[in-house]
Design an enzyme around this catalytic site. Structure first.
Site, PDB file in Angstrom:
ATOM      1  N   GLN A   1       0.846  -1.193   0.000  1.00 52.44           N
ATOM      2  CA  GLN A   1       0.000   0.000   0.000  1.00 52.44           C
ATOM      3  C   GLN A   1       0.881   1.242   0.000  1.00 52.44           C
ATOM      4  O   GLN A   1       1.567   1.510   0.988  1.00 52.44           O
ATOM      5  CB  GLN A   1      -0.858  -0.020   1.268  1.00 52.44           C
ATOM      6  CG  GLN A   1      -1.795   1.153   1.389  1.00 52.44           C
ATOM      7  CD  GLN A   1      -2.436   1.221   2.764  1.00 52.44           C
ATOM      8  OE1 GLN A   1      -1.746   1.142   3.780  1.00 52.44           O
ATOM      9  NE2 GLN A   1      -3.741   1.365   2.807  1.00 52.44           N
ATOM     10  N   GLY A   2       0.879   1.960  -1.106  1.00 55.49           N
ATOM     11  CA  GLY A   2       1.733   3.147  -1.207  1.00 55.49           C
ATOM     12  C   GLY A   2       0.935   4.423  -1.015  1.00 55.49           C
ATOM     13  O   GLY A   2       0.483   5.041  -1.981  1.00 55.49           O
TER      14      GLY A   2
ATOM     15  N   SER B   1       1.648   6.800   2.185  1.00 59.90           N
ATOM     16  CA  SER B   1       2.434   7.822   2.875  1.00 59.90           C
ATOM     17  C   SER B   1       3.619   8.288   2.041  1.00 59.90           C
ATOM     18  O   SER B   1       4.200   7.524   1.275  1.00 59.90           O
ATOM     19  CB  SER B   1       2.963   7.265   4.198  1.00 59.90           C
ATOM     20  OG  SER B   1       1.900   6.802   4.981  1.00 59.90           O
TER      21      SER B   1
ATOM     22  N   GLU C   1     -10.181  -2.621   7.446  1.00 58.28           N
ATOM     23  CA  GLU C   1      -9.073  -2.501   8.384  1.00 58.28           C
ATOM     24  C   GLU C   1      -9.589  -2.490   9.823  1.00 58.28           C
ATOM     25  O   GLU C   1      -9.014  -3.091  10.716  1.00 58.28           O
ATOM     26  CB  GLU C   1      -8.330  -1.207   8.085  1.00 58.28           C
ATOM     27  CG  GLU C   1      -7.153  -0.980   8.994  1.00 58.28           C
ATOM     28  CD  GLU C   1      -6.691   0.460   8.894  1.00 58.28           C
ATOM     29  OE1 GLU C   1      -5.776   0.708   8.118  1.00 58.28           O
ATOM     30  OE2 GLU C   1      -7.261   1.318   9.579  1.00 58.28           O
TER      31      GLU C   1
ATOM     32  N   GLU D   1      -3.343  10.581  17.959  1.00 55.91           N
ATOM     33  CA  GLU D   1      -3.863  11.954  18.011  1.00 55.91           C
ATOM     34  C   GLU D   1      -4.882  12.185  16.900  1.00 55.91           C
ATOM     35  O   GLU D   1      -5.912  12.825  17.111  1.00 55.91           O
ATOM     36  CB  GLU D   1      -2.712  12.971  17.878  1.00 55.91           C
ATOM     37  CG  GLU D   1      -1.811  13.054  19.097  1.00 55.91           C
ATOM     38  CD  GLU D   1      -0.932  11.833  19.284  1.00 55.91           C
ATOM     39  OE1 GLU D   1      -0.588  11.171  18.267  1.00 55.91           O
ATOM     40  OE2 GLU D   1      -0.593  11.511  20.437  1.00 55.91           O
TER      41      GLU D   1
HETATM   42  C1  FAD Z   1       5.209   0.074  11.159  1.00 59.23           C
HETATM   43  C2  FAD Z   1       4.642   1.019  10.174  1.00 59.23           C
HETATM   44  C3  FAD Z   1       4.119   0.544   8.981  1.00 59.23           C
HETATM   45  C4  FAD Z   1       3.593   1.415   8.034  1.00 59.23           C
HETATM   46  N1  FAD Z   1       3.130   0.914   6.858  1.00 59.23           N
HETATM   47  C5  FAD Z   1       2.671   1.761   5.894  1.00 59.23           C
HETATM   48  C6  FAD Z   1       2.264   1.278   4.608  1.00 59.23           C
HETATM   49  O1  FAD Z   1       2.295   0.071   4.343  1.00 59.23           O
HETATM   50  N2  FAD Z   1       1.828   2.164   3.697  1.00 59.23           N
HETATM   51  C7  FAD Z   1       1.752   3.500   3.961  1.00 59.23           C
HETATM   52  O2  FAD Z   1       1.317   4.252   3.105  1.00 59.23           O
HETATM   53  N3  FAD Z   1       2.150   4.004   5.156  1.00 59.23           N
HETATM   54  C8  FAD Z   1       2.615   3.161   6.126  1.00 59.23           C
HETATM   55  N4  FAD Z   1       3.041   3.670   7.359  1.00 59.23           N
HETATM   56  C9  FAD Z   1       3.025   5.106   7.554  1.00 59.23           C
HETATM   57  C10 FAD Z   1       1.970   5.604   8.523  1.00 59.23           C
HETATM   58  O3  FAD Z   1       0.711   5.589   7.927  1.00 59.23           O
HETATM   59  C11 FAD Z   1       2.381   6.999   8.994  1.00 59.23           C
HETATM   60  O4  FAD Z   1       3.528   6.845   9.788  1.00 59.23           O
HETATM   61  C12 FAD Z   1       1.314   7.689   9.788  1.00 59.23           C
HETATM   62  O5  FAD Z   1       0.233   8.047   8.961  1.00 59.23           O
HETATM   63  C13 FAD Z   1       1.826   8.942  10.499  1.00 59.23           C
HETATM   64  O6  FAD Z   1       2.483   9.798   9.646  1.00 59.23           O
HETATM   65  P1  FAD Z   1       3.942  10.369  10.002  1.00 59.23           P
HETATM   66  O7  FAD Z   1       4.763   9.216  10.397  1.00 59.23           O
HETATM   67  O8  FAD Z   1       4.378  11.208   8.880  1.00 59.23           O
HETATM   68  O9  FAD Z   1       3.733  11.249  11.285  1.00 59.23           O
HETATM   69  P2  FAD Z   1       3.225  12.754  11.340  1.00 59.23           P
HETATM   70  O10 FAD Z   1       1.930  12.863  10.628  1.00 59.23           O
HETATM   71  O11 FAD Z   1       4.305  13.679  10.959  1.00 59.23           O
HETATM   72  O12 FAD Z   1       2.934  12.893  12.897  1.00 59.23           O
HETATM   73  C14 FAD Z   1       3.951  13.137  13.879  1.00 59.23           C
HETATM   74  C15 FAD Z   1       3.261  13.416  15.206  1.00 59.23           C
HETATM   75  O13 FAD Z   1       2.429  14.577  15.064  1.00 59.23           O
HETATM   76  C16 FAD Z   1       1.113  14.274  15.440  1.00 59.23           C
HETATM   77  N5  FAD Z   1       0.148  15.002  14.608  1.00 59.23           N
HETATM   78  C17 FAD Z   1       0.126  15.127  13.261  1.00 59.23           C
HETATM   79  N6  FAD Z   1      -0.960  15.812  12.866  1.00 59.23           N
HETATM   80  C18 FAD Z   1      -1.640  16.132  13.993  1.00 59.23           C
HETATM   81  C19 FAD Z   1      -2.855  16.828  14.254  1.00 59.23           C
HETATM   82  N7  FAD Z   1      -3.611  17.333  13.268  1.00 59.23           N
HETATM   83  N8  FAD Z   1      -3.254  16.944  15.535  1.00 59.23           N
HETATM   84  C20 FAD Z   1      -2.511  16.430  16.545  1.00 59.23           C
HETATM   85  N9  FAD Z   1      -1.372  15.766  16.359  1.00 59.23           N
HETATM   86  C21 FAD Z   1      -0.931  15.621  15.095  1.00 59.23           C
HETATM   87  C22 FAD Z   1       0.974  12.791  15.203  1.00 59.23           C
HETATM   88  O14 FAD Z   1      -0.080  12.241  15.961  1.00 59.23           O
HETATM   89  C23 FAD Z   1       2.328  12.293  15.633  1.00 59.23           C
HETATM   90  O15 FAD Z   1       2.337  12.146  17.020  1.00 59.23           O
HETATM   91  C24 FAD Z   1       3.561   2.797   8.301  1.00 59.23           C
HETATM   92  C25 FAD Z   1       4.052   3.273   9.508  1.00 59.23           C
HETATM   93  C26 FAD Z   1       4.593   2.408  10.438  1.00 59.23           C
HETATM   94  C27 FAD Z   1       5.127   2.964  11.728  1.00 59.23           C
END
Ligand code: FAD
Lengths: 319, 396
Positions: free
Chosen positions: B136-137, B139, B260, B379
């Site tokens: 799933q692409g 992020s 999901e 969050e």
């Molecule tokens: C083990 C693992 C597997 C994954 N697998 C996939 C995958 O297969 N495909 C895919 O597409 N993605 C995948 N992901 C990505 C995942 O979906 C993202 O990590 C997730 O959506 C969070 O985005 P970010 O890491 O950029 O954090 P950010 O969005 O940058 O968040 C950082 C912090 O800021 C907080 N924050 C952000 N916005 C707000 C807000 N509006 N209000 C309050 N707090 C906020 C967050 O809660 C977090 O604590 C995976 C991630 C992990 C850890």
């Protein structure tokens, strides 16, 4: 299980009765058929009546009826029962022939009831004694809850004709009692959340309703998660009515009430700290109910001990 | 609501789930030798992926993988809860990692609901049978929680979206689980103007061996190379591989939620019961430990009760929505509580135990820290609960 429409009608009549009852909620509930409901559809009756009592912060001695009926007796408005001591779920009485003694909790009904039932002995070998209300003395009617929904009582009477009780009936009484109390707590939790939510939308600081601040929103979200997980545990205890599911529902009630009260109180700020605002009555009621039929702390340890001694983690409910 | 909802529209009359479960478990018991991993768990990610694909192929051959999937994609019909039961049984028996296995529930329904019928009929059986893996692409480096800001661009070859036979993709994805093992990717791309947010996103089903795709595995903090960065440089994708409408990719992304938040969660819950079981087999006696175990158990029970109600609501009404943010909060919290309990009850195991068992607990403990991040952070869930369930109006 009754039809949804019938259920909604029941809920409405119960709420209406409680709202217009004044001080005598017990009589109002009797008039809308509480005992008949309890006899015909105990699960619905308990869910509807206790949630409504919790939501309205009403005081009624209907927990007696739940326990009495689970013990296989006919519930009546003048038949009371002594509940286990605070935080415990052991039978409250002990027979020291020719006397019966003990300590436990009771609702207001124990005062002046025609008869008070006291379960004695142990959970595995219980027996039942019926006493005049003169054998029950109120040790304390003062506690955190201003309405004194439960008080501490002492039992001292003569143990004429103790009747053996099926341990299953005692366990059922504990289970139903736990579910009833947990529904009341759930109703109170919903009410606390409603109060805090409304306050958040109305209270203006920094030129905007405080509901716009994320810290406030997250507290309320946390409270909703806690309420809904309690409601889910109660629904599971109803669908799969075992001693275990009832115990877990009561434990979740304790944990959820703590979470809900903590966040809602914070959102309410100073006004929530006054007796002018309704919040305090719900908070205090949930604190008092925490000890009825076992506190979350005691249940958690008990459940954990059993998991460790049996080395088995049962799933309890399936899809 | 998508046209051919894979979750519900074809649900056949209620079947006896308990009987199905009993039959399934009897079969899994009888075939345990064949299905069990050939390595000492946890093994490497390569071991785990190979194990999962092997288990899928055995189950497909025996007809189990097809249960609960629509016949038009090679399934044998029946309610989706049949798939949930299978995934849960595999997780409870440690036959396949629930996080990897339940990716099926995240990806196959998308194809069923949004791909041209021939494409879905051709592709889904390959995923179910273990012949293929998909990823799933979604992020991107600058688009995590704020998925609608994604930038990976798809442009029509020749410039006309209506007539183009191919689309050209340029950009980058990140944290794509299993990308380096995958044959295909459900990819979200920007097709509208840069600031078009959720109105300008389109989904594609992309072959991972297309020229121009580079996959760079990323090491997670537990040492496992489960996810990857994926780079797209002038990657050509046929127009028939578009999923859903042009600029309708947001609906595709949102359609994943019901699967999901129901089936995947139930599988995860089954897995967590299995881990708590393993923990009580190893834990010392004593009231201090009883309290820790008891606390984890009541949380897990409340979660299971909640998830059960959610799945029955989905089966009855055909939809679930924002209220599943509560399920997500509960699942993430319970998972972390359980692994915190492991750490407290088995001192030294996560920290300094070099055996295979130490390795397993350590991997999983560390992985559990992500449960409040992936699938929408803790969050973000609370934001949704506040806005949608508590109706608190907008923030800020
Ligand atoms: C083990 C693992 C597997 C994954 N697998 C996939 C995958 O297969 N495909 C895919 O597409 N993605 C995948 N992901 C990505 C995942 O979906 C993202 O990590 C997730 O959506 C969070 O985005 P970010 O890491 O950029 O954090 P950010 O969005 O940058 O968040 C950082 C912090 O800021 C907080 N924050 C952000 N916005 C707000 C807000 N509006 N209000 C309050 N707090 C906020 C967050 O809660 C977090 O604590 C995976 C991630 C992990 C850890």
């Amino acid at each position: 299980m009754i039809e949804a429409s019938e259920r909604a009608a029941m809920l409405e009549s119960v709420r209406g009765a409680i709202a217009s009852a004044g001080d005598d909620v017990g009589t109002a509930l009797a008039e809308v058929g509480w005992l008949e409901m309890l006899d015909a559809e105990p699960d619905d009756a308990i869910e509807i009546v206790f949630s409504a009592i919790g939501a309205a912060n009403a005081t009624a001695s209907v927990l007696d009826d739940v326990v009495v009926s689970a013990l296989g007796r006919e519930p009546r408005a003048d038949l009371a029962v002594v509940l286990p001591s605070f935080a415990s779920w052991q039978p409250p009485g002990r027979i020291e022939a020719p006397e019966v003694a003990g300590q436990g909790l009771a609702t207001a009904r124990a005062n002046g009831a025609a008869e008070v039932l006291v379960v004695c002995g142990t959970a595995s070998e219980p027996s039942l004694v019926g006493l005049p209300s003169s054998a029950i003395s109120v040790e304390s009617a003062r506690g955190v809850d201003p309405s004194a929904a439960v008080r501490v009582v002492r039992v001292h009477g003569s143990a004429s004709n103790p009747a053996p009780v099926d341990p299953g009936a005692w366990s059922a009484a504990v289970g139903r009692g736990r579910r009833a109390v947990a529904y009341e707590i759930a109703g109170a939790c919903r009410a606390m959340l409603d109060l805090a939510r409304n306050h958040a939308l109305e209270r203006v600081q920094f030129d905007r309703p405080i509901a716009r601040f994320q810290a406030v929103r997250h507290r309320l979200a946390e409270a909703l998660v806690a309420v809904e997980s309690l409601e889910a545990a109660l629904a599971a205890a109803r669908d799969v009515p075992t001693a275990e599911t009832a115990a877990l529902a009561k434990a979740v009630a304790g944990r959820s009430a703590h979470t809900v009260a903590r966040h809602c109180q914070q959102v309410l700020g100073g006004i929530g700290f006054t007796t002018e605002h309704a919040f305090h009555r719900y908070l205090k009621r949930t604190i008092a109910l925490e000890g009825v039929f076992g506190s979350a702390d005691e249940i958690v340890v008990d459940v954990g001990r059993r998991l460790l001694s049996e080395r088995r983690v049962p799933t309890l409910v399936e899809l | 609501m998508p046209p051919n909802n894979a979750g519900t529209a074809e649900s056949t009359p209620a079947i006896d789930l308990a009987a199905y479960r009993a039959e399934l478990n009897a079969w899994l018991d009888a075939n345990h030798e064949r299905l069990a991993p050939r390595y000492d768990p946890p093994g490497t990610i390569d071991d785990q992926v190979a194990q999962m694909q092997r288990v899928k192929s055995i189950l497909f051959e025996a007809g189990w993988m097809q249960r609960g999937w629509p016949e038009r994609v090679g399934g044998s019909g029946g309610p989706p809860m049949l798939r949930t039961e299978l995934g849960a049984a595999l997780a409870a028996r440690d036959l396949a990692d629930p996080g990897l296995f339940s990716l099926i529930e995240v990806l196959a329904p998308t194809l069923i609901d949004f791909a041209p019928p021939e494409l879905a009929a051709d592709a889904v059986p390959r995923l179910l049978s273990g012949a293929e893996l998909w990823c799933q692409g979604f992020s991107e480096p600058d688009s995590g929680s704020d998925l609608a800001s994604l930038r990976c661009r798809a442009a029509p070859e020749g410039g006309n979206a209506d007539t183009a036979t191919n689309w050209i993709i340029n950009g980058q994805k990140v944290w794509t689980s299993l990308a380096q093992f995958s044959d295909r990717c459900v990819l979200l791309t920007r097709t509208g103007p840069a600031d078009s947010r959720h109105r300008g996103i389109t989904a594609f089903f992309v072959d991972m061996d297309s020229p121009g795709i580079t996959v760079a595995p990323l090491e997670m903090l537990n040492g496992v190379l489960e996810f990857a960065e994926v780079f797209f440089e002038d990657v050509v994708v046929p127009a028939e591989r578009m999923l859903g409408e042009l600029n309708g990719g947001w609906a595709v992304a949102m359609d994943i939620l019901p699967y999901e938040r129901s089936s995947c969660f139930w599988q995860r819950i089954a897995f967590l019961y299995g881990r708590l079981q393993r923990l009580v087999e190893l834990a010392p006696d004593g009231d201090r430990f009883a309290e820790i175990v008891g606390e984890a158990y009541i949380q897990l029970h409340a979660l299971r009760a909640r998830s059960r109600a959610t799945q029955h609501r989905l089966a009855a009404t055909g939809t679930i929505g924002a209220e599943t943010s509560i399920d997500k909060v509960l699942v993430a919290t319970a998972e972390q509580t359980i692994y915190d309990a492991v750490r407290r009850l088995l001192p030294g195991v996560i920290e300094i135990d070099g055996s295979a068992s130490g390795e397993l607990w350590r991997n999983e403990y560390l992985y559990s820290r992500a449960s409040t991040i992936y699938g929408g952070t803790a969050e973000v869930q609370r934001n949704i609960i506040a806005r949608r369930l508590l109706d608190l109006g907008s923030e800020g």
